[in-house]
Write an enzyme that holds these catalytic residues in place. Structure first.
Site, PDB file in Angstrom:
ATOM      1  N   VAL A  86       1.839  -4.239   0.509  1.00 38.00           N
ATOM      2  CA  VAL A  86       2.454  -3.427  -0.510  1.00 38.00           C
ATOM      3  C   VAL A  86       1.407  -1.874  -0.127  1.00 38.00           C
ATOM      4  O   VAL A  86       2.207  -0.867   0.118  1.00 38.00           O
ATOM      5  CB  VAL A  86       2.592  -3.537  -1.806  1.00 38.00           C
ATOM      6  CG1 VAL A  86       2.886  -2.579  -2.412  1.00 38.00           C
ATOM      7  CG2 VAL A  86       3.238  -4.730  -2.186  1.00 38.00           C
ATOM      8  N   CYS A  87       0.228  -2.197  -0.049  1.00 37.86           N
ATOM      9  CA  CYS A  87      -0.482  -0.852   0.352  1.00 37.86           C
ATOM     10  C   CYS A  87      -0.195  -0.211   1.667  1.00 37.86           C
ATOM     11  O   CYS A  87      -0.259   0.888   1.866  1.00 37.86           O
ATOM     12  CB  CYS A  87      -2.003  -1.237   0.111  1.00 37.86           C
ATOM     13  SG  CYS A  87      -2.209  -1.727  -1.477  1.00 37.86           S
ATOM     14  N   ASP A  88      -0.108  -1.414   2.495  1.00 32.66           N
ATOM     15  CA  ASP A  88       0.246  -0.712   4.003  1.00 32.66           C
ATOM     16  C   ASP A  88       1.531   0.000   3.993  1.00 32.66           C
ATOM     17  O   ASP A  88       1.303   0.897   4.475  1.00 32.66           O
ATOM     18  CB  ASP A  88       0.051  -2.248   4.771  1.00 32.66           C
ATOM     19  CG  ASP A  88       0.808  -2.132   6.170  1.00 32.66           C
ATOM     20  OD1 ASP A  88       1.811  -1.517   6.546  1.00 32.66           O
ATOM     21  OD2 ASP A  88      -0.131  -2.239   6.941  1.00 32.66           O
TER      22      ASP A  88
END
Length: 177
Positions: free
Chosen positions: A60-62
């Site tokens: 999700v951060c990527d």
């Protein structure tokens, strides 16, 4: 009142001073990918879209960094997109190089956690930053704050960029005749 977000279904506590809409944003000291300290003052004169996330090593951060990088390419020169996490600057540099992140500036709060503490986004139990999007105007007044209630979910990109469009609209004055 204790502020929390969810991490893998469990509540975790947000530490620090909560930033409120309409308030002057506090300063912070983070570290760039060259291991140099930078602060809010380094971005004076720009509208700041600040996106925070727990770790670049999660899907999700990527996606969040890649999405803001893509959307930042369409923004004007008076807007800067800052990605802030507790990832080490070396890991951030590798990620940005591998993924051609050129339109967003990714910096680390690992050294002092000053961004996390000063903006109320430091997760006590994990020493990571909560997922959020904050927009500061050119005078560093908080104009938009979105704290995602579950670390496993992405932010609402469209809501943030809609607010950014509103902030960028010049105020129209009624004509005097």
């Amino acid at each position: 009142m204790e502020r929390t977000v969810k991490f893998k279904g469990q509540s975790v506590t947000l530490e620090g001073t909560e930033l409120k809409i309409g308030r002057q944003a506090p300063d912070f000291t983070v570290v760039n990918q060259d291991m140099k300290e930078v602060s809010l003052a380094d971005y004076n004169g720009k509208i700041k879209v600040i996106t925070t996330f727990p770790s670049l090593d999660t899907p999700v951060c990527d996606l969040q960094v890649k999405e803001f990088n893509k959307r930042a390419a369409k923004l004007s020169d008076d807007v800067i997109v800052l990605g802030i996490s507790m990832d080490l600057p070396f890991a951030q540099a590798r990620f940005c190089q591998e993924n051609e992140i050129k339109n967003a500036v990714v910096v680390s709060d690992y050294r002092y956690a000053s961004f996390g503490k000063n903006y109320g986004l430091l997760i006590k139990e994990l020493r990571l930053l909560a997922r959020s999007v904050i927009i500061l105007d050119k005078d560093n007044v908080a104009r938009y704050i979105q704290i995602v209630d579950d670390l496993g979910k992405p932010p609402d990109y469209d809501a943030a960029l809609t607010k950014l469009s509103e902030i960028k609209q010049p105020e129209t004055q009624p004509s005097v005749t």
